[in-house]
Design an enzyme around this catalytic site. Sequence first.
Site, short mmCIF file in Angstrom:
data_model
loop_
_atom_site.label_atom_id
_atom_site.label_comp_id
_atom_site.label_asym_id
_atom_site.label_seq_id
_atom_site.Cartn_x
_atom_site.Cartn_y
_atom_site.Cartn_z
N ASP A 18 0.86 -1.16 0.00
CA ASP A 18 0.00 0.00 0.00
C ASP A 18 0.91 1.23 0.00
O ASP A 18 2.09 1.13 0.36
CB ASP A 18 -0.88 -0.05 1.25
N ASP A 20 -0.18 4.94 1.03
CA ASP A 20 -0.42 5.95 2.05
C ASP A 20 -0.21 5.42 3.46
O ASP A 20 -0.84 4.43 3.86
CB ASP A 20 -1.83 6.50 1.93
#
Length: 278
Positions: A18, A20
């Site tokens: 991922d 963020d």
Amino acid sequence: MQTSDGIPSDNGSAAFFDIDNTLIKGASIVILGIGLARRGFFRPSAVAMMAWKQLKFRISGTENAADVAQGRRMALSFIRGQKMSDLEALAEEIYDDSIGDRIYEATHEMAQLHLEAGQEVWLVSATPIQLAQVIARRNGFTGALGTVAEVGPDGLLTGELVGEILHGPGKRTAVEKLAEERGLDLARCTAYSDSVNDIPMLTLTGTSVAINPDRKLRDEAQSRGWAIRDYRMMRRALRRSRSAAQAGRSPIALGLVGAALGTALSVAVARTLFSHQD
């Protein structure tokens, strides 16, 4: 078999990260949104409404489907008619200006270890694919999966998406498709994320790691025996200040509240783009 760099290739194995709060500090879509706002891509009047919706999400921990749908329609209306080439160029600029120095060094080192083992490294994010690909390329990763906006034959954004926002179950579907295309054995792959929303992707791979996890993901990771890595300084500061905030409205506590509201406002800018919660 070896890669072009002479590294033994571990065919069939990959790591999925991922972006963020996992690879970078903060939300990439917020950074992109601020950059686009400065260039007049959307109206400032939209910020207040989106700020309220983001604040509701932060308080409740749940996302209202109607808010998401409305935010998506608004976001797409703002970028309709813009040149895709302009968005791609801006993604490069914004990485140089605001993202490169936000990389979590420890997460980057993890990704590098996978590369050094001859494994593929993919970013999987709800952020626009143009920005996700820039981040992947600048860091020497294999590639990126992200939200895709439709482009017309004239090279302009149509205001529609190709598929759905790459979020939650959408990430799992995208990773499954990629694994099939590239011959990856998901049981030998690893997934990294900070958010409980990524449980569908995290439960897809043989190994899962929670990085800077939110509370719900931390609980889930502990119950499943997943590794947990927390590289945040601010979170520890917030925890230390919690007792002071409960005791009274100290200047420190008030400052933290102000910072939280400021963050909500910044994230609201992002909601005007893709209604994203990565």
